[in-house]
Design an enzyme around this catalytic site. Structure first.
Site, PDB file in Angstrom:
ATOM      1  N   ASP A   3       0.858  -1.180   0.000  1.00 60.18           N
ATOM      2  CA  ASP A   3       0.000   0.000   0.000  1.00 60.18           C
ATOM      3  C   ASP A   3       0.898   1.235   0.000  1.00 60.18           C
ATOM      4  O   ASP A   3       1.601   1.491   0.984  1.00 60.18           O
ATOM      5  CB  ASP A   3      -0.896  -0.007   1.247  1.00 60.18           C
ATOM      6  CG  ASP A   3      -1.929   1.103   1.256  1.00 60.18           C
ATOM      7  OD1 ASP A   3      -1.756   2.089   0.515  1.00 60.18           O
ATOM      8  OD2 ASP A   3      -2.915   0.989   2.013  1.00 60.18           O
ATOM      9  N   VAL A   4       0.886   1.980  -1.106  1.00 63.34           N
ATOM     10  CA  VAL A   4       1.795   3.116  -1.211  1.00 63.34           C
ATOM     11  C   VAL A   4       1.514   4.183  -0.162  1.00 63.34           C
ATOM     12  O   VAL A   4       2.374   5.037   0.109  1.00 63.34           O
ATOM     13  CB  VAL A   4       1.746   3.756  -2.620  1.00 63.34           C
ATOM     14  CG1 VAL A   4       2.217   2.780  -3.672  1.00 63.34           C
ATOM     15  CG2 VAL A   4       0.357   4.304  -2.940  1.00 63.34           C
ATOM     16  N   ASN A  37       3.739   4.604  -9.917  1.00 63.61           N
ATOM     17  CA  ASN A  37       2.609   4.685 -10.839  1.00 63.61           C
ATOM     18  C   ASN A  37       1.253   4.652 -10.146  1.00 63.61           C
ATOM     19  O   ASN A  37       0.271   5.185 -10.678  1.00 63.61           O
ATOM     20  CB  ASN A  37       2.712   3.521 -11.830  1.00 63.61           C
ATOM     21  CG  ASN A  37       1.411   3.267 -12.559  1.00 63.61           C
ATOM     22  OD1 ASN A  37       1.026   4.007 -13.455  1.00 63.61           O
ATOM     23  ND2 ASN A  37       0.711   2.193 -12.170  1.00 63.61           N
ATOM     24  N   TYR A  82      -7.490  15.981  -7.551  1.00 66.85           N
ATOM     25  CA  TYR A  82      -6.613  15.333  -8.533  1.00 66.85           C
ATOM     26  C   TYR A  82      -5.550  16.304  -9.027  1.00 66.85           C
ATOM     27  O   TYR A  82      -4.365  15.953  -9.117  1.00 66.85           O
ATOM     28  CB  TYR A  82      -7.444  14.799  -9.694  1.00 66.85           C
ATOM     29  CG  TYR A  82      -6.675  13.870 -10.601  1.00 66.85           C
ATOM     30  CD1 TYR A  82      -6.317  12.594 -10.167  1.00 66.85           C
ATOM     31  CD2 TYR A  82      -6.303  14.258 -11.883  1.00 66.85           C
ATOM     32  CE1 TYR A  82      -5.605  11.733 -10.988  1.00 66.85           C
ATOM     33  CE2 TYR A  82      -5.596  13.397 -12.718  1.00 66.85           C
ATOM     34  CZ  TYR A  82      -5.248  12.150 -12.258  1.00 66.85           C
ATOM     35  OH  TYR A  82      -4.534  11.296 -13.077  1.00 66.85           O
ATOM     36  N   LYS A 140      -1.464  15.844  -8.639  1.00 63.37           N
ATOM     37  CA  LYS A 140      -0.578  15.725  -9.793  1.00 63.37           C
ATOM     38  C   LYS A 140       0.327  16.942  -9.963  1.00 63.37           C
ATOM     39  O   LYS A 140       1.475  16.804 -10.394  1.00 63.37           O
ATOM     40  CB  LYS A 140      -1.404  15.471 -11.059  1.00 63.37           C
ATOM     41  CG  LYS A 140      -2.065  14.096 -11.074  1.00 63.37           C
ATOM     42  CD  LYS A 140      -1.057  12.959 -10.934  1.00 63.37           C
ATOM     43  CE  LYS A 140      -1.704  11.589 -11.104  1.00 63.37           C
ATOM     44  NZ  LYS A 140      -0.734  10.472 -10.993  1.00 63.37           N
ATOM     45  N   VAL A 184      -5.251   8.367 -21.544  1.00 64.32           N
ATOM     46  CA  VAL A 184      -4.715   7.020 -21.756  1.00 64.32           C
ATOM     47  C   VAL A 184      -5.875   6.031 -21.672  1.00 64.32           C
ATOM     48  O   VAL A 184      -6.759   6.165 -20.814  1.00 64.32           O
ATOM     49  CB  VAL A 184      -3.642   6.666 -20.704  1.00 64.32           C
ATOM     50  CG1 VAL A 184      -3.050   5.287 -20.984  1.00 64.32           C
ATOM     51  CG2 VAL A 184      -2.542   7.721 -20.687  1.00 64.32           C
ATOM     52  N   THR A 228      -7.315   3.315 -20.260  1.00 69.58           N
ATOM     53  CA  THR A 228      -7.231   2.430 -19.099  1.00 69.58           C
ATOM     54  C   THR A 228      -8.604   2.372 -18.449  1.00 69.58           C
ATOM     55  O   THR A 228      -9.565   2.960 -18.929  1.00 69.58           O
ATOM     56  CB  THR A 228      -6.214   2.957 -18.059  1.00 69.58           C
ATOM     57  OG1 THR A 228      -6.744   4.140 -17.449  1.00 69.58           O
ATOM     58  CG2 THR A 228      -4.869   3.262 -18.701  1.00 69.58           C
TER      59      THR A 228
END
Length: 241
Positions: A66-67, A93, A157, A161, A190, A192
């Site tokens: 878990d980052v 990532n 967000y 970022k 992207v 995804t």
């Protein structure tokens, strides 16, 4: 790092999306790869899938991490060292998004985005910096064009970022004298599963995950004297508005 065979990479959030695309590209270049996920079973299942897909036996493992927790990232780094003996590349990532007006976004959503997208990158680098000093390795973080272009509904967000972009550039200056290269990739759209999207032919105009994988390989193969520290990538021909 022009000769990639036998190098070892740790990829956070490597079970899908950009992390998966980079993992596949690196395995095809002869690297050993550790992918992480918060879900242990998912990490292990995807590692097996990648091994079959790239015909690389015992070159990839999946670990639970878990980052948001430094100790969890330290444990993931230890597992990489225990398995493969060294660490040459960390791809930070793992990320998520909650979107909405500042009037509507909750404290829990704010913390989830910041803790994962920004603090998670800090933890990933902090946990591995001693190992990358030894290998004179490479850090690559995944930011976003949202890390330089703000938009309505993107307060959490955008903050995460913008933070990743600035943090990575500062770390690049901190670590360059140790022979460590540091870059951030800032993709636009992207294809995804991010934010509930379902990849399909309708998204063929978007950047594909294998494109980011190719970009990472190109960065690793670049002459060590040259460092693209911040890379913006976007779809060539998005739909007309």
């Amino acid at each position: 790092m022009k000769d990639l065979k036998g190098k070892v990479a740790l990829i956070t959030g490597g079970t899908k999306g950009i992390g998966y695309g980079v993992a596949e590209a690196l395995l095809n270049q002869g690297l050993k790869v550790v992918i992480t996920s918060r879900n242990k079973q998912s990490a292990e299942d995807v590692a097996k899938e990648l091994a079959i897909k790239t015909n690389t036996s015992d070159a990839v493992i999946g670990v639970e991490a878990d980052v948001r927790q430094l100790q969890s990232q330290e444990a993931a780094v230890k597992q990489a060292i225990d398995k493969f003996g060294k660490l040459d590349l960390v791809l930070a990532n793992a990320g998520l998004g909650h979107f909405g007006s500042i009037e509507d976004i909750t404290v829990e959503q704010w913390n989830d985005v910041i803790d994962t997208n920004l603090t998670g990158v800090f933890n990933s680098i902090k946990a591995s910096v001693d190992e990358l000093k030894k290998s004179k390795g490479y850090y690559i973080t995944i930011s976003s064009l949202a890390g330089t272009n703000f938009f309505a509904g993107g307060s959490a967000y955008n903050a995460s970022k913008f933070g990743v972009t600035g943090f990575t550039q500062a770390v690049m200056l901190d670590l360059r004298q140790h022979g460590i290269k540091v870059s951030t990739i800032m993709p636009g759209s992207v294809s995804t599963h991010f934010n509930g999207n379902e990849p399909s032919e309708k998204g063929a105009w978007k950047i594909q995950i294998e494109d980011i994988g190719e970009l990472v390989v190109d960065l690793l193969k670049m002459n060590p004297r040259t460092l693209p520290s911040k890379i913006e990538v976007r779809p060539t021909t998005p739909p007309s508005k």
